[in-house]
Design a protein around this motif. Structure first.
Motif, PDB file in Angstrom:
ATOM      1  N   SER A  99       0.843  -1.183  -0.141  1.00 52.37           N
ATOM      2  CA  SER A  99       0.052  -0.029  -0.052  1.00 52.37           C
ATOM      3  C   SER A  99       0.975   1.466   0.129  1.00 52.37           C
ATOM      4  CB  SER A  99      -1.006   0.268   1.256  1.00 52.37           C
ATOM      5  OG  SER A  99      -1.716   1.162   1.405  1.00 52.37           O
ATOM      6  N   GLY A 100       0.399   2.442  -0.391  1.00 55.68           N
ATOM      7  CA  GLY A 100       1.019   3.656  -0.517  1.00 55.68           C
ATOM      8  C   GLY A 100       0.640   4.541   0.738  1.00 55.68           C
ATOM      9  N   ALA A 101      -0.457   3.944   1.321  1.00 50.78           N
ATOM     10  CA  ALA A 101      -0.961   4.371   2.542  1.00 50.78           C
ATOM     11  C   ALA A 101      -0.164   4.319   3.883  1.00 50.78           C
ATOM     12  CB  ALA A 101      -2.436   4.386   2.818  1.00 50.78           C
ATOM     13  N   THR A 102      -0.188   4.904   5.037  1.00 45.34           N
ATOM     14  CA  THR A 102       0.445   4.699   6.088  1.00 45.34           C
ATOM     15  C   THR A 102      -0.386   3.837   7.205  1.00 45.34           C
ATOM     16  OG1 THR A 102       1.468   6.975   6.189  1.00 45.34           O
ATOM     17  CG2 THR A 102       1.591   5.556   7.994  1.00 45.34           C
ATOM     18  N   ASN A 108      -8.941  -1.948   0.316  1.00 43.81           N
ATOM     19  CA  ASN A 108      -9.030  -1.236  -0.895  1.00 43.81           C
ATOM     20  C   ASN A 108      -7.877  -0.212  -0.568  1.00 43.81           C
ATOM     21  OD1 ASN A 108     -10.099   0.522   1.431  1.00 43.81           O
ATOM     22  ND2 ASN A 108     -12.023   0.673   0.266  1.00 43.81           N
ATOM     23  N   SER A 109      -7.112  -0.163   0.220  1.00 45.26           N
ATOM     24  CA  SER A 109      -5.983   0.656   0.532  1.00 45.26           C
ATOM     25  C   SER A 109      -4.668   0.101   0.015  1.00 45.26           C
ATOM     26  CB  SER A 109      -5.641   0.982   1.874  1.00 45.26           C
ATOM     27  OG  SER A 109      -6.922   1.771   2.324  1.00 45.26           O
ATOM     28  N   TYR A 110      -4.680  -1.358  -0.307  1.00 42.34           N
ATOM     29  CA  TYR A 110      -3.535  -2.170  -0.711  1.00 42.34           C
ATOM     30  C   TYR A 110      -3.765  -2.366  -2.482  1.00 42.34           C
ATOM     31  CZ  TYR A 110      -2.301  -2.521   3.913  1.00 42.34           C
ATOM     32  OH  TYR A 110      -1.916  -2.639   5.245  1.00 42.34           O
ATOM     33  N   PHE A 111      -2.809  -2.186  -3.153  1.00 40.60           N
ATOM     34  CA  PHE A 111      -2.778  -2.220  -4.765  1.00 40.60           C
ATOM     35  C   PHE A 111      -2.295  -3.592  -5.287  1.00 40.60           C
ATOM     36  CE2 PHE A 111       1.424  -0.718  -4.341  1.00 40.60           C
ATOM     37  CZ  PHE A 111       1.681   0.597  -3.679  1.00 40.60           C
ATOM     38  N   TYR A 112      -1.276  -4.156  -4.527  1.00 40.12           N
ATOM     39  CA  TYR A 112      -0.596  -5.182  -5.096  1.00 40.12           C
ATOM     40  C   TYR A 112      -0.909  -6.443  -4.026  1.00 40.12           C
ATOM     41  CZ  TYR A 112       2.341  -2.430  -8.079  1.00 40.12           C
ATOM     42  OH  TYR A 112       2.836  -1.463  -8.843  1.00 40.12           O
ATOM     43  N   TRP A 113      -1.224  -7.333  -4.515  1.00 41.57           N
ATOM     44  CA  TRP A 113      -1.687  -8.666  -3.707  1.00 41.57           C
ATOM     45  C   TRP A 113      -0.889  -9.960  -4.054  1.00 41.57           C
ATOM     46  CZ3 TRP A 113      -4.614  -8.521   0.724  1.00 41.57           C
ATOM     47  CH2 TRP A 113      -5.443  -7.502   0.889  1.00 41.57           C
TER      48      TRP A 113
END
Length: 123
Positions: A99-102, A108-113
Motif C-alpha cells: 500500500s501507498g498509505a500509512t 481497498n488501500s492495498y494495490f498489490y496482492w
C-alpha cells in the motif's frame, strides 16, 4: 512485472510457531507499507498486521497483537510474519499486500496482492 509471493504456510499444531515470508519483485517493497491479511473458510478477508515504509512502525489486529510480529528485510525485498502460540482459529489463507498509505487496515488501500499461503492449525 510486480509479484508478491508468500511462503511458509503449512499444517501445524496448536501452540506451535510459524514464520511466513512475502518476497516482492518488480517493485521496491521498502517504498510501501506492507500488510498481511487472512481469509478463513467461508469468511471475509481481514487485516492481520502492517509495517510502514518509514521507521518500520507496525500495527496489528487485536487477534494478532502479542502473538504475531511483522518485520521486513529491505535488502531482501521481503516481509515476514512470525506467528507464535498458534490457535485453530488462526487457520486461514494468509496473503501479503502493498500500500501507498500509512498502516492502512482496509483491503481497498492495498494495490498489490500475493496469492496467499495456507496455514492450518490443528487442535
Amino acid at each position: 512485472q510486480v509479484q508478491l509471493v508468500e511462503s511458509g504456510g503449512r499444517l501445524v499444531q496448536a501452540g506451535d510457531s510459524l514464520r511466513l515470508s512475502c518476497a516482492a519483485s518488480g517493485f521496491t517493497s521498502s517504498s510501501s507499507t506492507m500488510g498481511w491479511f487472512r481469509q478463513a473458510p467461508g469468511k471475509e478477508r481481514v487485516f492481520v498486521a502492517a509495517i510502514s515504509r518509514v521507521e518500520s512502525i507496525t500495527a496489528y489486529s487485536d487477534s494478532a497483537k502479542g502473538r504475531f510480529t511483522i518485520s521486513r528485510d529491505n535488502a531482501k525485498n521481503t516481509v515476514y510474519l512470525q506467528m507464535n502460540s498458534l490457535k485453530p482459529e488462526d487457520t486461514a489463507v494468509y496473503a501479503c499486500a502493498a500500500s501507498g498509505a500509512t498502516l492502512p487496515r482496509t483491503e481497498n488501500s492495498y494495490f498489490y496482492w500475493g496469492q496467499g499461503t495456507q496455514v492450518t492449525v490443528s487442535s
